[in-house]
Design an enzyme around this catalytic site. Structure first.
Site, PDB file in Angstrom:
ATOM      1  CG  ASP A 197      59.680   2.284  33.066  1.00 41.94           C
ATOM      2  OD1 ASP A 197      59.746   2.282  31.825  1.00 41.94           O
ATOM      3  OD2 ASP A 197      58.906   3.007  33.714  1.00 41.94           O
ATOM      4  CG  ASP A 199      59.203   7.720  29.888  1.00 40.80           C
ATOM      5  OD1 ASP A 199      58.800   8.736  29.319  1.00 40.80           O
ATOM      6  OD2 ASP A 199      60.163   7.043  29.462  1.00 40.80           O
ATOM      7  CD  GLU A 206      54.916   7.854  31.638  1.00 41.15           C
ATOM      8  OE1 GLU A 206      55.194   7.508  30.457  1.00 41.15           O
ATOM      9  OE2 GLU A 206      55.042   7.105  32.624  1.00 41.15           O
ATOM     10  NE  ARG A 242      50.824   5.962  24.434  1.00 40.20           N
ATOM     11  CZ  ARG A 242      51.578   5.454  25.397  1.00 40.20           C
ATOM     12  NH1 ARG A 242      51.937   6.211  26.422  1.00 40.20           N
ATOM     13  NH2 ARG A 242      51.986   4.206  25.349  1.00 40.20           N
ATOM     14  CB  SER A 285      62.675   3.044  28.308  1.00 41.61           C
ATOM     15  OG  SER A 285      61.691   4.038  28.156  1.00 41.61           O
ATOM     16  N   GLY A 286      59.857   1.736  27.326  1.00 44.88           N
ATOM     17  CA  GLY A 286      58.881   1.878  26.246  1.00 44.88           C
ATOM     18  C   GLY A 286      58.879   3.293  25.710  1.00 44.88           C
ATOM     19  CE  LYS A 330      59.618  -1.212  29.440  1.00 41.50           C
ATOM     20  NZ  LYS A 330      59.134  -0.370  30.548  1.00 41.50           N
ATOM     21  CG  ASP A 353      55.760   3.775  36.171  1.00 42.05           C
ATOM     22  OD1 ASP A 353      54.825   4.579  35.973  1.00 42.05           O
ATOM     23  OD2 ASP A 353      56.559   3.455  35.274  1.00 42.05           O
ATOM     24  CG  ASN A 356      55.016  -0.717  29.965  1.00 43.59           C
ATOM     25  OD1 ASN A 356      54.673  -0.127  30.995  1.00 43.59           O
ATOM     26  ND2 ASN A 356      55.973  -0.257  29.189  1.00 43.59           N
TER      27      ASN A 356
END
Length: 405
Positions: A197, A199, A206, A242, A285-286, A330, A353, A356
Site C-alpha cells: 500500500d 499512503d 495520506e 473525498r 494504492s487507493g 487490490k 495499514d 481496504n
C-alpha cells in the site's frame, strides 16, 4: 553392539577448533548422526551425535576426544543415547516447524520469557534460537531508535493456532513489541513479490489529506479518510466523496506535494535490499497514480496501480478516470502480478495499514499490517508496529550481517 553418544563441547572459540575435533572423530571411523554449533561472544557450544561400532571403540573414542578437548581448552560431556530415544527424536523431526519472530527496539529478558511461555503453553518445543539483528546498543548509547530481533524455531502443532496468534497479539500490545508466527516451509524461504500500500505505509502521509489541505477542505476530507481506514465506511463511496471535494484544485500543487513526501522509516532500505535479492515490488494504492509513479522513479518499484486523478485545463475535476482501486481491486491486482511473475500466492508478501488492505493481506502468503489501525492488526496474520518497514526483512529470515557486504 553399536552405541550412540552425544558429545557436548563448550569453551573459547578459535580458528580450526572444529576441524581438530572432527579429525579425532574421523580417525575412529564413526558415523555422524547429528551436529550443531553456535558461537556467542567467542564462546563455542558444539554438539555431535555419533554412532560407534562397539562399546570398546566408544571407550577408545571418548578417551581420544577427552585428550583433544583438554588440549583445546574445551570442556566435554558424553551422554549415551538409547536407540529407542534416538528413533523418537528422529520421529520428532517430522513434526511441523514454525518460526516465531520477536521484534523490538531493545529486547529484554521479560520479552523472551513471555514469548517462551506462550510457546510452551501451546505444547511447542523450542529447538533453535538466533539473533538476526546486528549489534545491540548498550544503555546510554544514542545512535538512533535502534532495532533488535530474535528468531525462535519451534516444533509441534499448537492445539488452537488462532488462540495462539491472539495471545501473541495481546502480548505484543502489552510489551510494545511485535511478534510474528509463521509456518516454516519452502514458501517462507522463497518469497518473490512484495506488494505495498502507499499512503501511511510506504510513505508517512495520506496524500488525499495533503491535497485537501491545499484545496481548503482538509478537515472534511481527513474525517472521511479516518472513518474509511477504520472500516466504518465503504472505501469506494468514501473515496469518491473525498475526491469530489478537491474540485477546482490547481494541478501544480501535485508536484509540490510529491517533493515533500516523507518515506516511512526503513522503506528505502527495505526496497533497496529486496531489489538486490531479486524480488519484484509493486505499489497497490487507493491513492493516486501521480504519486505512485513519483515513488516508482525514486525507489525503483516494478509495478504501480492506483487511481488516475482527472485533470482538465490544469484543474482537478473532482473525479478519477477508470476503475477505482479499492480493497477487492487490490486483491485482484496482487493475483495478476503473481501470475505474471509466475509465482504462487504463497510466495507473495502484502503490506498495508487500512481496512481496504485486508483483502490483499488475506490472500498473500505473508500479509503484514504495518503500523495499522486496531481492526487491521486484529485481522492480519502478522503485524509490525514497533520497527520500521525494514523489519520485514527479519520475517524473511534475513540477518543484518547478511547485508553488511
Amino acid at each position: 553392539m553399536r552405541e550412540i553418544i552425544l558429545m557436548s563441547f563448550a569453551g573459547p572459540d578459535r580458528p580450526s577448533l572444529s576441524a581438530s575435533l572432527m579429525q579425532v572423530l574421523a580417525s575412529h571411523s564413526v558415523n555422524i548422526l547429528d551436529v550443531g554449533q553456535a558461537v556467542i561472544h567467542d564462546q563455542l557450544s558444539l554438539g555431535v551425535v555419533v554412532e560407534s561400532p562397539s562399546p570398546m571403540e566408544s571407550a577408545l573414542l571418548m578417551k581420544a576426544v577427552l585428550f583433544r578437548a583438554h588440549d583445546l581448552g574445551l570442556q566435554v560431556r558424553f551422554t549415551p543415547i538409547t536407540q529407542d530415544s534416538y528413533h523418537q527424536w528422529v520421529g520428532g523431526q517430522g513434526k511441523s516447524r514454525y518460526i516465531v519472530t520477536l521484534l523490538a527496539r531493545k529486547i529484554t529478558a521479560e520479552h523472551l520469557a513471555e514469548v517462551s511461555r506462550i510457546v510452551a503453553e501451546n505444547g511447542l518445543n523450542i529447538d533453535g534460537l538466533a539473533r538476526l539483528s546486528g549489534r545491540v546498543m548498550l544503555e546510554g548509547e544514542n545512535n538512533g531508535p535502534g532495532k533488535a530481533c530474535v528468531e525462535f524455531s519451534v516444533r509441534g502443532e499448537p492445539a488452537n493456532i488462532n488462540q495462539m496468534r491472539a495471545d501473541f497479539l495481546r502480548l505484543a500490545n502489552e510489551l510494545s513489541v511485535d511478534i510474528a508466527f509463521q509456518r516454516d516451509d519452502a514458501y517462507r524461504r522463497n518469497r518473490r513479490v512484495v506488494c505495498f500500500d502507499m499512503d501511511s505505509t510506504l510513505i508517512e502521509h495520506e496524500v488525499i489529506d495533503e491535497l485537501a489541505k491545499a484545496a481548503g477542505v482538509g478537515e472534511q476530507v481527513a474525517a472521511i479518510t479516518e472513518r474509511a481506514m477504520q472500516g466504518e465506511l465503504d472505501f469506494k463511496q468514501s473515496f469518491e466523496a473525498r475526491v469530489a471535494l478537491l474540485q477546482g484544485l490547481n494541478a501544480n500543487v501535485l508536484a509540490d506535494i510529491a517533493a515533500r513526501l516523507k518515506l516511512s522509516e526503513g522503506a528505502e532500505h527495505l526496497v533497496r535490499t529486496l531489489k538486490a535479492l531479486g524480488y519484484k515490488t509493486a505499489i497497490l494504492s487507493g491513492g493516486f497514480t501521480y504519486f505512485g509513479q513519483y515513488l516508482q522513479s525514486k525507489l525503483g518499484i516494478d509495478y504501480v496501480y492506483a487511481n488516475d486523478l482527472e485533470i482538465v485545463d490544469g484543474k482537478v475535476t473532482g473525479r478519477v478516470v477508470g476503475q477505482v482501486v479499492d480493497g477487492q481491486r487490490k486483491a485482484e491486482l496482487l493475483r495478476e502480478i503473481a501470475s505474471r511473475e509466475g509465482v504462487r500466492l504463497e510466495q507473495v508478501i502484502a503490506v498495508g495499514d487500512g481496512a481496504n488492505d485486508l483483502p490483499m493481506l488475506s490472500i498473500a502468503g505473508l500479509g503484514i499490517a504495518f503500523r495499522a489501525k486496531p481492526l487491521v492488526r486484529q485481522n492480519a496474520r502478522q503485524a509490525i508496529s514497533t520497527l520500521g518497514l525494514d523489519g520485514i526483512l527479519y520475517l524473511l529470515g534475513v540477518r543484518d550481517r547478511d547485508l553488511e557486504r
